[in-house]
Design an enzyme around this catalytic site. Structure first.
Site, PDB file in Angstrom:
ATOM      1  N   ASP A 481      55.766  67.147  11.717  1.00  0.00           N
ATOM      2  CA  ASP A 481      55.047  66.986  12.984  1.00  0.00           C
ATOM      3  C   ASP A 481      55.645  65.883  13.847  1.00  0.00           C
ATOM      4  O   ASP A 481      55.589  65.958  15.077  1.00  0.00           O
ATOM      5  CB  ASP A 481      53.554  66.761  12.751  1.00  0.00           C
ATOM      6  CG  ASP A 481      53.239  65.618  11.814  1.00  0.00           C
ATOM      7  OD1 ASP A 481      54.170  65.040  11.224  1.00  0.00           O
ATOM      8  OD2 ASP A 481      52.041  65.309  11.638  1.00  0.00           O
ATOM      9  N   CYS A 482      56.245  64.869  13.235  1.00  0.00           N
ATOM     10  CA  CYS A 482      56.907  63.815  14.020  1.00  0.00           C
ATOM     11  C   CYS A 482      58.118  64.370  14.750  1.00  0.00           C
ATOM     12  O   CYS A 482      58.350  64.054  15.928  1.00  0.00           O
ATOM     13  CB  CYS A 482      57.314  62.659  13.107  1.00  0.00           C
ATOM     14  SG  CYS A 482      55.934  61.883  12.242  1.00  0.00           S
TER      15      CYS A 482
END
Length: 752
Positions: A481-482
């Site tokens: 997700d980063c």
């Protein structure tokens, strides 16, 4: 303390040369543990400064008047420290877009020089003990100003009723939190007869004393020599010698547990203990409810207070431990096998150091690795000195005192969300915010990870080239997700007229190539890497205080982030790996549907809890055109959220929902961050009853202060089901996003 540089900072924060040995350091440290630790009532908060070195954050205390004058406090410094800030009162907003502009006026002032937004990432109460105990056993000097503010933070966070400490700042008192933080206070110089200590010690003894602590606490106390190693369940490093095909081989474990197990196993095998001191001898009497000399240590390996026992050990693990203690260790385990296991564990630690420049994955494994390297190489080695230097980046100073963050920051993560908040309000082309956004883009450009790690397969690391870490590129662990949120932010800005293309197509493609490796057979996405074993591995969960820690899991949050990043990329580069991306999105959204709970919500693993994950899940569905109108899944998700809306228009979910798996209202009432999550979800799903959304938006606007900020409320984040963690910037990024989305989606609607 070391010499000062021109800014008045201690020399231990300056870069080290790998060839240097600094023999003087060893003699300075030799008798450190025997000296009386200096401690004061408090420091002068006007002398603290946040140093931002290209995303490496560290707090510096300026004892010299000239240095303090030369380096004045910034707005962000004062805000983080809870000092008065000069922020003008702004015109009262008459609509959500005006509220966004007011919020950005304040939030812009918190942007740090390198272009990112930093903040506290605290909450867990076992992080600071890892650093401080590692300092003590490696005879690392603790500056008086650190000691003073560590004391102040722990005093501030002691339970007001019983004086103990919990697993996290909002949790109930536990043996884990109390035994370790009591130890920290003694290390930094607080007397045993101080009223805070007397109260905490009485509570600890009522809970059974340190013999009733969980595994991680027992391990640290054994390293100190406060407990004997027989109280620690076995963690043999020779497990690392198992062939990769073995189902329980450690390379299959979740990245955090295997990085913690590495140093744990090394020191357990060595049975190393710190040099005995008067403090250690005193703690042997203070931490235990029974006579230390008469404790049957082996009989307490599985003793644990029920309050700490969130995930009780299974009969399988108990059987394994019995076999290790009674058969493997005394009969089958040769010194040659043990030594080979120790050597390979150390090699893996050294590879971790090389791949992170000694920052290491996080705040538990890093200090543990420091102790291992101290044992192997001594205090003068480059690795030990570099670890000491980098430990500063995990500390955070605030109004309450000095705490430890969960990692070395939230730099890339929060910066990506800040950019997206501006985009959602339609303000990326507004010249007023271009300098701020340009700095943020330059930061993400600088922080993109450009290569895979050295010896990737050998050290069991996931592909990362083209990705972004949660914190910074030094730490270097790409997370699904980063990578996704940073990539979306880069694409958004670079496709906005007037912004340069700092990250070219090839680097964008590198990020996509890495993202496409994160999908699991189920279709969902995990965090650091796809699962390498099934959830059955939890039968070997020895942590006791955490759930879902042994392997990777699929998460609605991570899956949605990747889906939306791939969708945005596909819009601008429709020819690149088209079929794979289409198939990825299709399978991911199908998994999102299977993860929906009977009540209509989704369980969140990184934010509290159903509110957070339902926001992401409904965004996933919306990305493929499924909304309240045409999707039963989206409709049920919306109805779940509407059923939880409070009378004042807000939402309020308590952290215990993460522990129990059931939605629980927060006793303090509506939370502005959760309200933002809920209205974002409803808008993504095109929920038709606008009045519910308007009521939420009105609450967010009403909570905004006259200078544009929002005040901190309850804790927002979680990991491993039971431990909460703070995301203070969420009260800016998600509130701004919600307000901006409303302003663009319903431009003619009035709220106030």
């Amino acid at each position: 303390m070391g010499k000062k540089d021109v800014t008045g900072a201690s020399s231990d924060t300056q870069p080290l040369e790998k060839s240097s040995t600094k023999k003087r350091l060893s003699s300075d440290l030799t008798d450190q543990s025997a000296k009386r630790q200096r401690i004061e009532e408090r420091t002068d908060h006007g002398r603290w400064r946040m140093r931002d070195d290209k995303g490496r954050q560290s707090w510096v205390y300026l004892e010299d008047d000239e240095a303090a004058k030369h380096w004045p406090q910034s707005f962000a410094d004062k805000y983080f420290l809870g000092l008065p800030v000069t922020a003008p009162e702004l015109p009262r907003p008459t609509n959500p877009l005006d509220a966004v502009r007011n919020g950005l006026e304040f939030f812009e002032k918190l942007q740090l020089p390198s272009g990112h937004w930093g903040c506290e990432y605290g909450g867990p109460m076992f992080l600071l003990p890892c650093i401080v105990i590692a300092w003590y056993v490696t005879k690392t000097p603790i500056p008086w100003y650190y000691a003073t503010e560590i004391k102040n933070y722990l005093f501030a966070r002691a339970n007001p009723e019983d004086g103990g400490w919990g697993l996290h700042i909002e949790g109930e008192t536990s043996v884990f939190g109390t035994s370790l933080n009591y130890t920290v206070l003694r290390i930094v110089g607080v007397d045993a007869d101080h009223p805070v200590m007397v109260k905490a010690r009485a509570t600890l003894h009522k809970m059974g004393g340190a013999t009733h602590a969980p595994h991680w606490a027992k391990w640290w106390l054994a390293v100190m020599g406060v407990a004997q190693w027989d109280i620690v369940n076995p963690t043999p490093p020779e497990l690392w010698l198992l062939p990769d095909w073995v189902p329980i081989a450690p390379w299959r474990w979740w990245i955090h547990i295997r990085q913690v197990f590495l140093p744990m196993s090394y020191l357990w095998s060595k049975r190393w203990q710190a040099e005995e001191t008067e403090l250690i001898r005193s703690l042997r009497h203070e931490l235990f409810a029974e006579d230390w000399a008469k404790i049957n240590w082996a009989s307490h390996r599985n003793t644990i207070n029920p309050r700490d026992n969130y995930h009780p050990k299974t009969w399988v693990l108990n059987t394994v431990n019995w076999c290790l203690v009674n058969i493997w260790n005394p009969v089958l385990r040769t010194r040659a096998i043990a030594q080979k296991g120790e050597e390979w564990a150390m090699k893996l630690i050294e590879m971790e150091n090389e791949n992170t420049d000694h920052a290491d994955l996080a705040t538990v494994s890093g200090p543990m690795n420091t102790v291992c390297l101290y044992v192997k190489e001594g205090p003068d080695s480059y690795a030990v000195r570099r670890h000491r230097e980098r430990a500063h980046e995990f500390l955070w100073m605030k109004d309450e005192g000095l705490l430890a963050n969960g990692t070395n920051g939230v730099q890339c993560w929060d910066t990506a969300f800040a950019i997206q908040a501006v985009m959602d309000a339609g303000l990326t082309e507004d010249p007023r915010w271009r300098p701020m956004l340009m700095k943020a883009l330059e930061f993400l450009d600088d922080q993109q990870i450009r290569e895979n790690v050295k010896d990737q397969d050998k050290c069991y690391r996931q592909q990362r080239k083209g990705g972004w870490a949660f914190s910074n590129k030094d730490q270097g662990y790409a997370v699904s997700d980063c990578v996704s949120e940073a990539l979306k932010s880069v694409i958004i800005l670079q496709k906005t007229p007037g912004f340069p293309t700092l990250i070219d197509d090839r680097r964008i493609f590198d990020a996509i190539d890495t993202l496409l490796t994160y999908q699991n057979p189920s279709g969902g996405c995990s965090s650091y890497e796809p699962p390498r074993a099934g959830t059955w591995m939890e039968v070997l969960n020895a942590a006791e205080v955490f759930g879902n820690i042994m392997v990777e899991y699929e998460y609605p949050e991570c899956t949605t982030a990747v889906v939306t990043a791939l969708s945005l990329f596909h819009k601008h580069w429709p020819e690149y790996r088209t079929k794979e991306i289409d198939r990825f999105i299709e399978r991911a959204v199908k998994w999102i549907k299977t993860a929906q709970k009977p009540h209509g919500g989704w369980y969140g693993s990184w934010g509290i809890c159903f509110t957070y994950a339902t926001m992401f899940a409904l965004e996933s569905l919306a990305s493929v055109g499924e909304t309240y109108k045409n999707s039963e899944y989206a409709k049920r998700g919306c109805e779940f959220l509407i059923s939880k809306q409070r009378e004042d228009g807000g939402w309020s979910e308590h952290y215990r929902a993460c522990e129990t798996g059931e939605y629980i209202e927060h006793p303090s009432g509506s939370q502005v961050v959760m309200t933002a999550w809920a209205v974002i979800a409803l808008m993504k799903a095109d929920y038709p009853n606008l009045e519910h959304i308007k009521r939420g938006i009105k609450l967010i606007m009403d909570r905004q202060q006259s200078n544009g900020e929002w005040l901190q409320e309850a804790i927002e984040g979680v990991f491993n089901k039971s431990c909460m963690i703070s995301y203070p910037n969420y009260k800016f990024t998600f509130t701004l996003k919600a307000l901006g989305m409303f302003a663009r989606k319903y431009p003619t609607e009035t709220v106030v």
